[in-house]
Design an enzyme around this catalytic site. Structure first.
Site, PDB file in Angstrom:
ATOM      1  N   GLY A  42       1.047  -1.172   0.218  1.00  0.00           N
ATOM      2  CA  GLY A  42      -0.078  -0.042  -0.114  1.00  0.00           C
ATOM      3  C   GLY A  42       0.644   1.390   0.015  1.00  0.00           C
ATOM      4  O   GLY A  42       0.240   2.436  -0.608  1.00  0.00           O
ATOM      5  N   ASP A 101      -3.800   1.896  11.512  1.00  0.00           N
ATOM      6  CA  ASP A 101      -5.049   1.711  11.784  1.00  0.00           C
ATOM      7  C   ASP A 101      -4.872   0.947  13.305  1.00  0.00           C
ATOM      8  O   ASP A 101      -4.950   1.740  14.151  1.00  0.00           O
ATOM      9  CB  ASP A 101      -5.439   0.587  10.782  1.00  0.00           C
ATOM     10  N   PHE A 150     -12.908   3.488   6.567  1.00  0.00           N
ATOM     11  CA  PHE A 150     -11.846   2.516   5.853  1.00  0.00           C
ATOM     12  C   PHE A 150     -11.634   3.275   4.622  1.00  0.00           C
ATOM     13  O   PHE A 150     -12.261   3.784   3.718  1.00  0.00           O
ATOM     14  CB  PHE A 150     -12.616   1.163   5.395  1.00  0.00           C
ATOM     15  N   ARG A 163      -6.604   0.850  -5.589  1.00  0.00           N
ATOM     16  CA  ARG A 163      -5.087   1.291  -5.365  1.00  0.00           C
ATOM     17  C   ARG A 163      -5.048   2.638  -6.486  1.00  0.00           C
ATOM     18  O   ARG A 163      -4.209   3.308  -5.708  1.00  0.00           O
ATOM     19  CB  ARG A 163      -4.229   0.315  -5.564  1.00  0.00           C
TER      20      ARG A 163
HETATM   21  P1  IMP Z   1      -3.093  -1.924  11.124  1.00  0.00           P
HETATM   22  O1  IMP Z   1      -4.541  -2.462  11.303  1.00  0.00           O
HETATM   23  O2  IMP Z   1      -2.575  -0.667  11.756  1.00  0.00           O
HETATM   24  O3  IMP Z   1      -2.117  -3.243  11.546  1.00  0.00           O
HETATM   25  O4  IMP Z   1      -3.073  -2.021   9.600  1.00  0.00           O
HETATM   26  C1  IMP Z   1      -2.176  -2.793   8.714  1.00  0.00           C
HETATM   27  C2  IMP Z   1      -2.425  -2.782   7.272  1.00  0.00           C
HETATM   28  O5  IMP Z   1      -3.517  -2.819   6.886  1.00  0.00           O
HETATM   29  C3  IMP Z   1      -2.241  -1.094   6.799  1.00  0.00           C
HETATM   30  O6  IMP Z   1      -0.746  -0.908   6.495  1.00  0.00           O
HETATM   31  C4  IMP Z   1      -2.938  -1.212   5.422  1.00  0.00           C
HETATM   32  O7  IMP Z   1      -2.137  -1.872   4.550  1.00  0.00           O
HETATM   33  C5  IMP Z   1      -4.156  -2.291   5.802  1.00  0.00           C
HETATM   34  N1  IMP Z   1      -5.147  -1.358   6.204  1.00  0.00           N
HETATM   35  C6  IMP Z   1      -5.640  -0.953   7.431  1.00  0.00           C
HETATM   36  N2  IMP Z   1      -6.675   0.064   7.468  1.00  0.00           N
HETATM   37  C7  IMP Z   1      -6.889   0.140   6.163  1.00  0.00           C
HETATM   38  C8  IMP Z   1      -7.812   1.130   5.617  1.00  0.00           C
HETATM   39  O8  IMP Z   1      -8.704   1.630   6.124  1.00  0.00           O
HETATM   40  N3  IMP Z   1      -7.880   1.030   4.059  1.00  0.00           N
HETATM   41  C9  IMP Z   1      -6.872   0.181   3.482  1.00  0.00           C
HETATM   42  N4  IMP Z   1      -6.097  -0.667   4.137  1.00  0.00           N
HETATM   43  C10 IMP Z   1      -6.053  -0.752   5.466  1.00  0.00           C
HETATM   44 MG    MG Z   2       0.275  -1.518   4.643  1.00  0.00          MG
END
Ligand code: IMP
Ligand code: MG
Length: 176
Positions: A42, A101, A150, A163
Site C-alpha cells: 500500500g 489503523d 476505511f 489502489r
Molecule cells: P494495522 O491495522 O494498523 O495493522 O494496519 C495494517 C495494514 O492494513 C495497513 O498498513 C494497510 O495496508 C491495511 N489497512 C488498515 N486500514 C486500512 C484502510 O482503512 N484501508 C486500506 N487498508 C487498510
Molecule cells: Mg500497509
C-alpha cells in the site's frame, strides 16, 4: 453489500501535504545515513511521491508484511513475507506506511527492526486512524489524521481494488 466512495483528500491536497512532510524530513535527516523502509504494498505510491521530493540522500528498501488478523479478527498475527535487502545496523531508519489503523502490523515491524540495531527508528505514515488503535505505536510524521473510516485510493486497497485512484476516499457501506 453495496458501497460508495466519499472523497476525503484530493490529489492536490495529498501533494501539498507531502511537500510539507518532505521539507521537515529533509531538515531532520540532513547529514545522516538515512534508510527509508517502504512497507509493501500500500505504501508504494506514497513512498514514490515522497522520495522524489526529498532533497537529501537516502537509501530506499522494501519490506512486506501480512497481517492475518485483518481476515480473522484482531489477532495481530503478523509475519514478514519479503525482508529488507540491506542491513540497517547503525543507520537512521524511517518507516514509510500508508496507514496506521490498529497498529498491530507496525508494532510487530518496529519490534523486528529494533533487533537489527538501527541508530534511529522512526515512522512516517500518510494516514493515521487513532480511533481504531489496539496497540500504542509511535508516529513521528503523519500526513492526515482520519476518523474511524476505511480508506481507499492512492495505494490503499479494498480486496486489491482502488489502489490506482489519484485521490483518497472513504469506503462507505450503503444501507438499503
Ligand atoms: P494495522 O491495522 O494498523 O495493522 O494496519 C495494517 C495494514 O492494513 C495497513 O498498513 C494497510 O495496508 C491495511 N489497512 C488498515 N486500514 C486500512 C484502510 O482503512 N484501508 C486500506 N487498508 C487498510
Ligand atoms: Mg500497509
Amino acid at each position: 453489500m453495496r458501497y460508495r466512495l466519499e472523497k476525503l483528500y484530493s490529489e492536490n491536497q495529498i501533494k501539498e501535504r507531502i511537500d510539507e512532510l518532505c521539507l521537515v524530513i529533509s531538515q531532520d535527516y540532513a547529514g545522516s545515513d538515512l534508510v527509508l523502509v517502504c512497507v509493501l504494498r500500500g505504501s508504494v505510491y506514497f513512498a514514490v511521491d515522497l522520495t522524489r521530493r526529498l532533497t537529501i540522500p537516502f537509501t530506499l528498501d522494501f519490506i512486506s508484511i501480512s497481517n492475518y488478523g485483518h481476515e480473522t479478527g484482531p489477532l495481530g498475527i503478523v509475519r514478514i513475507t519479503k525482508d529488507l535487502d540491506i542491513p540497517i545496523a547503525g543507520k537512521q531508519v524511517l518507516v514509510l506506511e500508508d496507514i496506521v489503523d490498529t497498529g498491530l502490523s507496525l508494532n510487530y515491524l518496529l519490534r523486528n527492526l529494533k533487533t537489527r540495531h538501527p541508530s534511529g527508528l522512526r515512522v512516517c505514515t500518510l494516514l493515521n486512524v487513532p480511533a481504531r488503535r489496539l496497540v500504542e505505536v509511535p508516529i513521528d510524521y503523519q500526513g492526515f489524521e482520519l476518523p474511524d473510516v476505511f480508506a481507499v485510493g492512492y495505494g490503499l486497497d479494498y480486496h486489491e481494488r482502488y489502489r490506482n485512484l489519484m485521490d483518497i476516499y472513504a469506503l462507505v457501506r450503503e444501507t438499503d
